[in-house]
Design an enzyme around this catalytic site. Structure first.
Site, PDB file in Angstrom:
ATOM      1  N   ALA A   1       0.836  -1.204   0.000  1.00  0.00           N
ATOM      2  CA  ALA A   1       0.000   0.000   0.000  1.00  0.00           C
ATOM      3  C   ALA A   1       0.868   1.250   0.000  1.00  0.00           C
ATOM      4  CB  ALA A   1      -0.916  -0.001   1.216  1.00  0.00           C
ATOM      5  N   ALA A   2       0.464   2.225  -0.788  1.00  0.00           N
ATOM      6  CA  ALA A   2       1.164   3.514  -0.831  1.00  0.00           C
ATOM      7  C   ALA A   2       0.371   4.473  -1.704  1.00  0.00           C
ATOM      8  CB  ALA A   2       2.568   3.350  -1.430  1.00  0.00           C
ATOM      9  N   SER A  28       1.056   5.961  -4.768  1.00  0.00           N
ATOM     10  CA  SER A  28       2.121   5.481  -5.652  1.00  0.00           C
ATOM     11  C   SER A  28       2.318   6.299  -6.921  1.00  0.00           C
ATOM     12  CB  SER A  28       1.838   4.020  -6.046  1.00  0.00           C
ATOM     13  OG  SER A  28       0.792   3.970  -6.990  1.00  0.00           O
ATOM     14  N   SER A  87      11.429   1.339  -4.135  1.00  0.00           N
ATOM     15  CA  SER A  87      11.266   1.780  -5.526  1.00  0.00           C
ATOM     16  C   SER A  87      12.555   2.309  -6.131  1.00  0.00           C
ATOM     17  CB  SER A  87      10.219   2.902  -5.552  1.00  0.00           C
ATOM     18  OG  SER A  87      10.258   3.580  -6.778  1.00  0.00           O
ATOM     19  N   GLU A 140      12.574   4.781  -7.853  1.00  0.00           N
ATOM     20  CA  GLU A 140      12.473   6.242  -7.739  1.00  0.00           C
ATOM     21  C   GLU A 140      13.422   6.764  -6.655  1.00  0.00           C
ATOM     22  OE1 GLU A 140      10.448   9.150  -8.950  1.00  0.00           O
ATOM     23  OE2 GLU A 140      10.730   7.839 -10.655  1.00  0.00           O
ATOM     24  N   TYR A 194       7.395  11.638  -3.378  1.00  0.00           N
ATOM     25  CA  TYR A 194       7.181  10.182  -3.369  1.00  0.00           C
ATOM     26  C   TYR A 194       8.512   9.460  -3.163  1.00  0.00           C
ATOM     27  CZ  TYR A 194       6.561   5.467  -5.269  1.00  0.00           C
ATOM     28  OH  TYR A 194       6.582   4.101  -5.461  1.00  0.00           O
TER      29      TYR A 194
END
Ligand code: NAP
Ligand code: GDD
Length: 330
Positions: free
Chosen positions: A80-81, A83, A124, A126, A148
Site C-alpha cells: 500500500a502507498a 504510488s 522503488s 524512484e 514520493y
C-alpha cells in the site's frame, strides 16, 4: 501447515498479482482494504471467495494492530502507498503519511503483535532518482527527485533499521517500473496503451504526453511479485534490486504500442508541457544480478511482449464496452 499472508494494497496492481500467486502456492491470503464509498475492488473481483479481506488503513495504527491480531500472518507484504509520482507534489504531506510513516506504523504493529512475522517493503527505483551511475544496483546512492521518492527512501531505510534494531526478518525489493493490463490509467504505459485503443476505436485522434525522452526499465508486474515472494522465502533477510536490465524511452514505448495497432505514433502523440514534472528522473536501468544469483529470479516477459499484451488487453476491453463493431475503426 497452511501459511497465511497479509497483503496491504491488495486492490492495487501488484496486490492482485501477488494474491493470485500466493493462492496458487496454497497460502491463506488476507487482503487489507480501506473503507471507501465505492467498492474499488475490480482487480481482485475474480478472486472472490479465495481470499479474506480485513479493513485497515496505513494512517490508523489501531487498525493495523487489529489486522495482524485477527489474521495472524506468517508473512506481511506492504504494497500500500500513494504510488503516483505527480500526486506527491500536490499532496506531499499525505504521501509522506502513507508511503513513509505508514511503514513505521506497520512495523511497530508487527513488533507489538508478533516480531517473527516476515515483512516485505515495496521500495522503488524512484529512490535512485538523479542517477550518477548506471546500471543501478543495491549499492547505488539514493537521490530521490519527488516527495514520493523521498518517502520511499524513508520506508526503505526504516525497514533496514527494524531488521538491524530488532532482528525482524524485514526486507525491501527495490523494484523498477513494472506494468500490466491492470496498471492504473494515469501511469505512462497504460496511458499510452489505452490511448492507442481509443484512437483505434475512433474515440479520439490524439494522445497528450509529457517528457518523451525519459527512460525507464519496464517489466511485467506478474514477474515482479514472484520476486517479492522469493525474498521472504530466503534464508537470510536481504534487500534486492528487481529489474529487467533493459531501458527504453517513452518515445520507444509509443513506437511499439502504436505500431502494434498498425498506427504511427507521430500522427497522434502531442507533447504537452502540462505533463512535465517539477523535477524529472531522466534515466533508470537496474542491475538485478543479486536477485538472479541468490533467488534464481529472472523476468519472463520482454518489453515488446509487455507493451503488446497491454495494447491487446485495452483493445479487447473497449471492444467489450462499445457497441458491436464500434471499436475496430481503421
Ligand atoms: P497501486 O496500483 O497504486 O496500488 C496502491 C495500493 O495501495 C491500493 O491498493 C490502494 O488502495 C492502497 N493504499 C493507498 N493508500 C492506502 C492507505 N492509506 N491505507 C491502505 N491502503 C492504501 O500501486 P502498485 O503499482 O500496485 O504498487 C504497489 C507498491 O509498490 C506501491 O507501494 C508502489 O509505491 C510500489 N512500487 C511500484 C512500482 C511499479 O512500477 N508498479 C515500482 C516500485 C515500487 P485503494 O484501492 O483503496 O486506493
Ligand atoms: N504518468 C505519465 N503521464 N508519465 C509520463 C507522461 C504522461 O503523460 N509523459 C511522459 N511521462 C514520463 C514521466 O515523466 C516519467 O519519466 C515516465 O514517463 C514514467 O512515468 P510513470 O509511468 O508515471 O511512472 P514513474 O516512473 O513516475 O513511477 C512509477 O514507477 C516507480 C518505480 O520507478 C510508479 O509506479 C511508482 O510508484 C514506482 O515507484
Amino acid at each position: 501447515m497452511t501459511r497465511t499472508a497479509l497483503i496491504t494494497g491488495i486492490t492495487g496492481q501488484d496486490g492482485s498479482y501477488l494474491a493470485e500467486l500466493l493462492i496458487e502456492q496454497g497460502y491463506h491470503v488476507v487482503g487489507m482494504t480501506r473503507r471507501s464509498s465505492t467498492s474499488g475492488q475490480e482487480r481482485i473481483a475474480h478472486l472472490d471467495g479465495q481470499l479474506e479481506l480485513v479493513q485497515g488503513d496505513l494512517l490508523d495504527q489501531a487498525s493495523l494492530v487489529e489486522a495482524l491480531r485477527s489474521s495472524k500472518p506468517h508473512e506481511v507484504y506492504n504494497l500500500a502507498a500513494q504510488s503516483f509520482v505527480p500526486t506527491s507534489w500536490n499532496q506531499p504531506v499525505l504521501t509522506g503519511e502513507f508511503t513513509a510513516l505508514g511503514v513505521t506504523r506497520l512495523l511497530e504493529a508487527i513488533r507489538q503483535v508478533d516480531p517473527t512475522i516476515r515483512f516485505y517493503q515495496a521500495s522503488s527505483s524512484e529512490m535512485f532518482g538523479q542517477v550518477q551511475v548506471s546500471p543501478q544496483d543495491e549499492s547505488t546512492p539514493f537521490h530521490p527527485r519527488s516527495p514520493y521518492g523521498v518517502a520511499k527512501v524513508y520506508g526503505h531505510l526504516l525497514t533496514v533499521n527494524y531488521r538491524e534494531s530488532y532482528g525482524i526478518f524485514a526486507v525491501s525489493g527495490i523494484c523498477f517500473n513494472h506494468e500490466s493490463p491492470r496498471r492504473g490509467l494515469e501511469f505512462v504505459t497504460r496511458k499510452v496503451t489505452d490511448g492507442v485503443a481509443r484512437i483505434k476505436a475512433g474515440l479520439t485522434d490524439e494522445l497528450r504526453l509529457g517528457n518523451l525522452a525519459a527512460q525507464r526499465d519496464w517489466g511485467f508486474a506478474g514477474d515482479y511479485v514472484r520476486a517479492m515472494w522469493l525474498m521472504l522465502q530466503n534464508d537470510e533477510p536481504r534487500d534486492y534490486v528487481i529489474a529487467t536490465g533493459h531501458t527504453h524511452t517513452v518515445r520507444e514505448l509509443c513506437e511499439v504500442a502504436f505500431a502494434h495497432a498498425g498506427l504511427d505514433y507521430r500522427d497522434h502523440v502531442i507533447e504537452d508541457a502540462k505533463y512535465l514534472r517539477p523535477a524529472e528522473v531522466d534515466h533508470l536501468l537496474g542491475d538485478a544480478s543479486r536477485a538472479r544469483a541468490d533467488l534464481g529470479w529472472n523476468p519472463q516477459v520482454s518489453f515488446q511482449e509487455l507493451v503488446q499484451m497491454m495494447v491487446d488487453a485495452d483493445r479487447a476491453r473497449l471492444e467489450r464496452a462499445l457497441p458491436a463493431g464500434a471499436a475496430s475503426v481503421g
